[in-house]
Design an enzyme around this catalytic site. Sequence first.
Site, PDB file in Angstrom:
ATOM      1  N   HIS A 268       0.844  -1.187   0.000  1.00 38.26           N
ATOM      2  CA  HIS A 268       0.000   0.000   0.000  1.00 38.26           C
ATOM      3  C   HIS A 268       0.882   1.241   0.000  1.00 38.26           C
ATOM      4  CE1 HIS A 268      -3.163   2.831   1.227  1.00 38.26           C
ATOM      5  NE2 HIS A 268      -3.975   1.929   0.716  1.00 38.26           N
ATOM      6  N   GLU A 326      -7.887  -5.061  -0.483  1.00 41.68           N
ATOM      7  CA  GLU A 326      -8.358  -5.874  -1.606  1.00 41.68           C
ATOM      8  C   GLU A 326      -8.217  -7.372  -1.345  1.00 41.68           C
ATOM      9  OE1 GLU A 326      -9.875  -4.108  -3.445  1.00 41.68           O
ATOM     10  OE2 GLU A 326      -8.776  -2.605  -4.569  1.00 41.68           O
TER      11      GLU A 326
HETATM   12  N1  COA Z   1       4.112  -7.440  -4.937  1.00 42.42           N
HETATM   13  C1  COA Z   1       5.428  -7.465  -5.188  1.00 42.42           C
HETATM   14  N2  COA Z   1       6.243  -6.388  -5.051  1.00 42.42           N
HETATM   15  C2  COA Z   1       5.668  -5.246  -4.632  1.00 42.42           C
HETATM   16  C3  COA Z   1       4.305  -5.155  -4.347  1.00 42.42           C
HETATM   17  C4  COA Z   1       3.508  -6.317  -4.497  1.00 42.42           C
HETATM   18  N3  COA Z   1       2.198  -6.301  -4.261  1.00 42.42           N
HETATM   19  N4  COA Z   1       4.016  -3.895  -3.949  1.00 42.42           N
HETATM   20  C5  COA Z   1       5.175  -3.218  -3.993  1.00 42.42           C
HETATM   21  N5  COA Z   1       6.165  -4.029  -4.411  1.00 42.42           N
HETATM   22  C6  COA Z   1       7.564  -3.676  -4.594  1.00 42.42           C
HETATM   23  C7  COA Z   1       7.762  -2.856  -5.846  1.00 42.42           C
HETATM   24  O1  COA Z   1       7.981  -3.688  -6.981  1.00 42.42           O
HETATM   25  C8  COA Z   1       8.938  -2.007  -5.517  1.00 42.42           C
HETATM   26  O2  COA Z   1      10.094  -2.773  -5.696  1.00 42.42           O
HETATM   27  P1  COA Z   1      11.459  -2.118  -6.282  1.00 42.42           P
HETATM   28  O3  COA Z   1      11.814  -1.030  -5.293  1.00 42.42           O
HETATM   29  O4  COA Z   1      12.398  -3.273  -6.292  1.00 42.42           O
HETATM   30  O5  COA Z   1      11.088  -1.599  -7.626  1.00 42.42           O
HETATM   31  C9  COA Z   1       8.783  -1.762  -4.000  1.00 42.42           C
HETATM   32  O6  COA Z   1       7.950  -2.829  -3.522  1.00 42.42           O
HETATM   33  C10 COA Z   1       8.121  -0.442  -3.675  1.00 42.42           C
HETATM   34  O7  COA Z   1       6.911  -0.364  -4.400  1.00 42.42           O
HETATM   35  P2  COA Z   1       6.255   0.970  -4.913  1.00 42.42           P
HETATM   36  O8  COA Z   1       5.768   0.749  -6.308  1.00 42.42           O
HETATM   37  O9  COA Z   1       7.127   2.141  -4.629  1.00 42.42           O
HETATM   38  O10 COA Z   1       5.040   1.084  -3.965  1.00 42.42           O
HETATM   39  P3  COA Z   1       3.800   2.021  -4.193  1.00 42.42           P
HETATM   40  O11 COA Z   1       3.559   2.756  -2.940  1.00 42.42           O
HETATM   41  O12 COA Z   1       3.901   2.825  -5.427  1.00 42.42           O
HETATM   42  O13 COA Z   1       2.704   0.906  -4.478  1.00 42.42           O
HETATM   43  C11 COA Z   1       0.776  -0.342  -4.572  1.00 42.42           C
HETATM   44  C12 COA Z   1       1.578   0.681  -3.746  1.00 42.42           C
HETATM   45  C13 COA Z   1      -0.543  -0.634  -3.860  1.00 42.42           C
HETATM   46  C14 COA Z   1       0.469   0.240  -5.949  1.00 42.42           C
HETATM   47  C15 COA Z   1       1.626  -1.636  -4.717  1.00 42.42           C
HETATM   48  O14 COA Z   1       1.937  -2.146  -3.457  1.00 42.42           O
HETATM   49  C16 COA Z   1       0.952  -2.680  -5.599  1.00 42.42           C
HETATM   50  O15 COA Z   1       1.101  -2.650  -6.829  1.00 42.42           O
HETATM   51  N6  COA Z   1       0.202  -3.659  -4.974  1.00 42.42           N
HETATM   52  C17 COA Z   1      -0.474  -4.652  -5.754  1.00 42.42           C
HETATM   53  C18 COA Z   1      -1.808  -4.091  -6.302  1.00 42.42           C
HETATM   54  C19 COA Z   1      -2.837  -3.900  -5.213  1.00 42.42           C
HETATM   55  O16 COA Z   1      -2.990  -4.699  -4.325  1.00 42.42           O
HETATM   56  N7  COA Z   1      -3.575  -2.778  -5.325  1.00 42.42           N
HETATM   57  C20 COA Z   1      -4.619  -2.414  -4.384  1.00 42.42           C
HETATM   58  C21 COA Z   1      -4.177  -1.273  -3.514  1.00 42.42           C
HETATM   59  S1  COA Z   1      -5.317  -0.939  -2.210  1.00 42.42           S
END
Ligand code: COA
Length: 382
Positions: A268, A326
Amino acid sequence: MDQATQNGARNGATKASGLDGVVVADTALSEVDGERGRLVVGGYDIEALAGRVGFEDLCGLLWTGALPDAATRGAIADALAEGRALAFEQIPSLGETLVGEDGSAALMAAVAHFGARAAWRAAEGPAWIELARVTGAVATFAAAWARRRAGDAPIAPDKARGHAADFLRMVRGAAAPEAAARALDAYLVTVADHGMNASTFTARVVASTGSDRVSAIVAAIGALKGPLHGGAPGPVLDMLDGIGEPSRAAAWVAAELAAGRRIMGMGHRIYRVRDPRAAVLERAIGELERDGSVGARLALARATERAAEALLAERHPDRPLKANVEFYTAVLLDAVGLPRELFTPTFAVGRAAGWCAHVEEQRRAGRLIRPASRYVGPVPAA
Ligand code: COA
């Protein structure tokens, strides 16, 4: 120094980062504390609301600033029911709008159509009457899309029922068991508002231009349907189906991570601990479990969460990645009998209450949201 860096330095800007931590509004609606895993809505912890008060009460809290008394609650229920009925009357004139693979796109088109008609307007009474009608309409259109997709005719709303129970009946075609309606009600309360998330921000940007309420809701649905926001619960269920049984969870998650894919329902932007909404939904699912409608999926979800949390902690020791809302949404919505392609539109059914409240708050703030960008393109020759 490359062009982008030169321009950034010239503009005195920092690297664009997805607006993390940037405050764009003062709000009295909800607060997300990502460090402590706390969600406060209208002065109450989410644990004190979900499963304890109904969606109509939550609408009252968001739209009037206080949990409603019995009379106001009844008036809100009536206005939601009016919205459901007005939307149903419009279905014959929607043509192919409620057909197609993408339920959120269908919802956007139908709600835009609803907004273009004058019927949802209220000449007098509190502003929340219009908010309730729009919120009510979202449920009817989402249910009608699911029915059409399954090859069935849409079902007329029943104003005598609560919003969650009627939505479920409109989708399933018959009244759902009491426990299922209660669980869905708890879900709608849980997701109704959540700080400055992407779709709420979208709604506020549209409202800040002086545009109408329905346009803000249509834009918000478009933001919600993305897989990084509200589009995740369907894929979570696909993942659980793919895993099949708890003993296979760790190997499955490891293979996904090795292939460079994200685990849906984990991580998140704000929470650094487990999303408190995941626990609230788990509680609601627990009640369904006693009713016998959850089956083995809850155990599978728990095993998958444990495996994903452990493997993600190994890969990202400095970035806690835990279950988000989710994850258990998928289990709950499946258990109450909603098809997985309706999960994101169902998120919109609940979140519409929060979007509406934010639109009103933004209109009162009365200031155009217009951030800046950092120019990284070519500069004119001197
Ligand atoms: N699975 C695997 N790796 C994940 C991940 C997940 N669900 N969520 C984050 N990461 C990893 C990223 O790949 C990134 O790795 P890197 O630094 O090696 O590139 C690191 O963790 C940081 O992620 P980041 O993209 O900066 O986090 P964010 O704050 O932008 O992302 C979300 C938040 C929710 C978009 C992200 O966690 C995600 O894509 N989750 C899956 C989709 C989901 O469940 N969405 C519903 C949200 S309520």
